[in-house]
Motif scaffolding. Structure first.
Motif, PDB file in Angstrom:
ATOM      1  N   VAL A   1      -6.610 -14.624 -12.395  1.00 48.08           N
ATOM      2  CA  VAL A   1      -5.701 -14.400 -11.282  1.00 48.08           C
ATOM      3  C   VAL A   1      -6.204 -13.151 -10.559  1.00 48.08           C
ATOM      4  CG1 VAL A   1      -3.321 -13.931 -10.580  1.00 48.08           C
ATOM      5  CG2 VAL A   1      -3.777 -15.407 -12.560  1.00 48.08           C
ATOM      6  N   VAL A   2      -6.476 -13.307  -9.278  1.00 49.72           N
ATOM      7  CA  VAL A   2      -7.003 -12.213  -8.465  1.00 49.72           C
ATOM      8  C   VAL A   2      -5.899 -11.746  -7.528  1.00 49.72           C
ATOM      9  CG1 VAL A   2      -8.782 -11.552  -6.801  1.00 49.72           C
ATOM     10  CG2 VAL A   2      -9.292 -13.258  -8.568  1.00 49.72           C
ATOM     11  N   LEU A   3      -5.694 -10.433  -7.450  1.00 45.08           N
ATOM     12  CA  LEU A   3      -4.668  -9.935  -6.548  1.00 45.08           C
ATOM     13  C   LEU A   3      -5.189  -8.787  -5.710  1.00 45.08           C
ATOM     14  CD1 LEU A   3      -2.429  -7.280  -7.737  1.00 45.08           C
ATOM     15  CD2 LEU A   3      -3.316  -8.642  -9.618  1.00 45.08           C
ATOM     16  N   ASP A   4      -4.599  -8.658  -4.552  1.00 42.71           N
ATOM     17  CA  ASP A   4      -4.900  -7.575  -3.635  1.00 42.71           C
ATOM     18  C   ASP A   4      -3.602  -7.229  -2.921  1.00 42.71           C
ATOM     19  OD1 ASP A   4      -6.369  -5.687  -2.261  1.00 42.71           O
ATOM     20  OD2 ASP A   4      -7.271  -7.110  -0.865  1.00 42.71           O
ATOM     21  N   TYR A   5      -3.558  -6.072  -2.327  1.00 44.09           N
ATOM     22  CA  TYR A   5      -2.369  -5.681  -1.578  1.00 44.09           C
ATOM     23  C   TYR A   5      -2.787  -4.823  -0.398  1.00 44.09           C
ATOM     24  CZ  TYR A   5      -2.821  -1.145  -3.853  1.00 44.09           C
ATOM     25  OH  TYR A   5      -3.283   0.067  -4.287  1.00 44.09           O
ATOM     26  N   GLN A   6      -1.894  -4.718   0.562  1.00 43.13           N
ATOM     27  CA  GLN A   6      -2.163  -3.907   1.740  1.00 43.13           C
ATOM     28  C   GLN A   6      -0.912  -3.109   2.077  1.00 43.13           C
ATOM     29  OE1 GLN A   6      -2.768  -6.059   5.430  1.00 43.13           O
ATOM     30  NE2 GLN A   6      -4.181  -4.490   6.136  1.00 43.13           N
ATOM     31  N   LEU A   7      -1.125  -1.841   2.373  1.00 43.15           N
ATOM     32  CA  LEU A   7      -0.025  -0.998   2.812  1.00 43.15           C
ATOM     33  C   LEU A   7       0.214  -1.217   4.292  1.00 43.15           C
ATOM     34  CD1 LEU A   7      -0.937   2.331   0.993  1.00 43.15           C
ATOM     35  CD2 LEU A   7       0.689   0.583   0.268  1.00 43.15           C
TER      36      LEU A   7
END
Length: 124
Positions: free
Chosen positions: A61-67
């Motif tokens: 499971v690959v995750l990323d986030y952005q502010l």
């Protein structure tokens, strides 16, 4: 759960080893929110698949986030990609169950509506 102040960082107490909560030295609270979202979505997805006896292999499971771009930079987006190995007809079942994650995931349901969560499947 307990948070303790240890010198210049916080630690989340855990019986198998505390988690450091300091950006650059451990996980930031924002990273924990993104990771909790991905983890809960994964648990829900796998539970729903297992209840229906769908054959699959969750590779990762690959995750990323952005502010966000505005002060105080709230979390704007979380991307979660499920990389799976699925054979034949089971793909239809996986895709059907995939759309049930949000209605069964308490973490997703707890996020502010302005936080966009993008979930996807990559069949490997």
């Amino acid at each position: 759960m307990e948070l303790i102040q240890d010198r210049d960082r916080l630690e989340l107490v855990h019986e198998q080893g505390n988690w450091c909560l300091k950006e650059g030295a451990g996980f930031s609270p924002v990273q924990l929110v993104a990771a909790a979202t991905a983890a809960c979505s994964t648990y829900v997805f796998e539970n729903l698949l297992n209840m229906r006896e769908v054959s699959y292999e969750m590779k990762k499971v690959v995750l990323d986030y952005q502010l966000g771009s505005c002060y105080p930079n709230p979390l704007a987006r979380i991307d979660v990609q499920f990389v799976m190995k699925v054979e034949g007809r089971d793909r239809e079942q996986v895709e059907h169950v995939f759309y049930q994650i949000a209605e069964n995931c308490p973490v997703l349901q707890s996020l502010h509506p302005r936080i966009k969560v993008n979930e996807s499947i990559c069949f490997a």
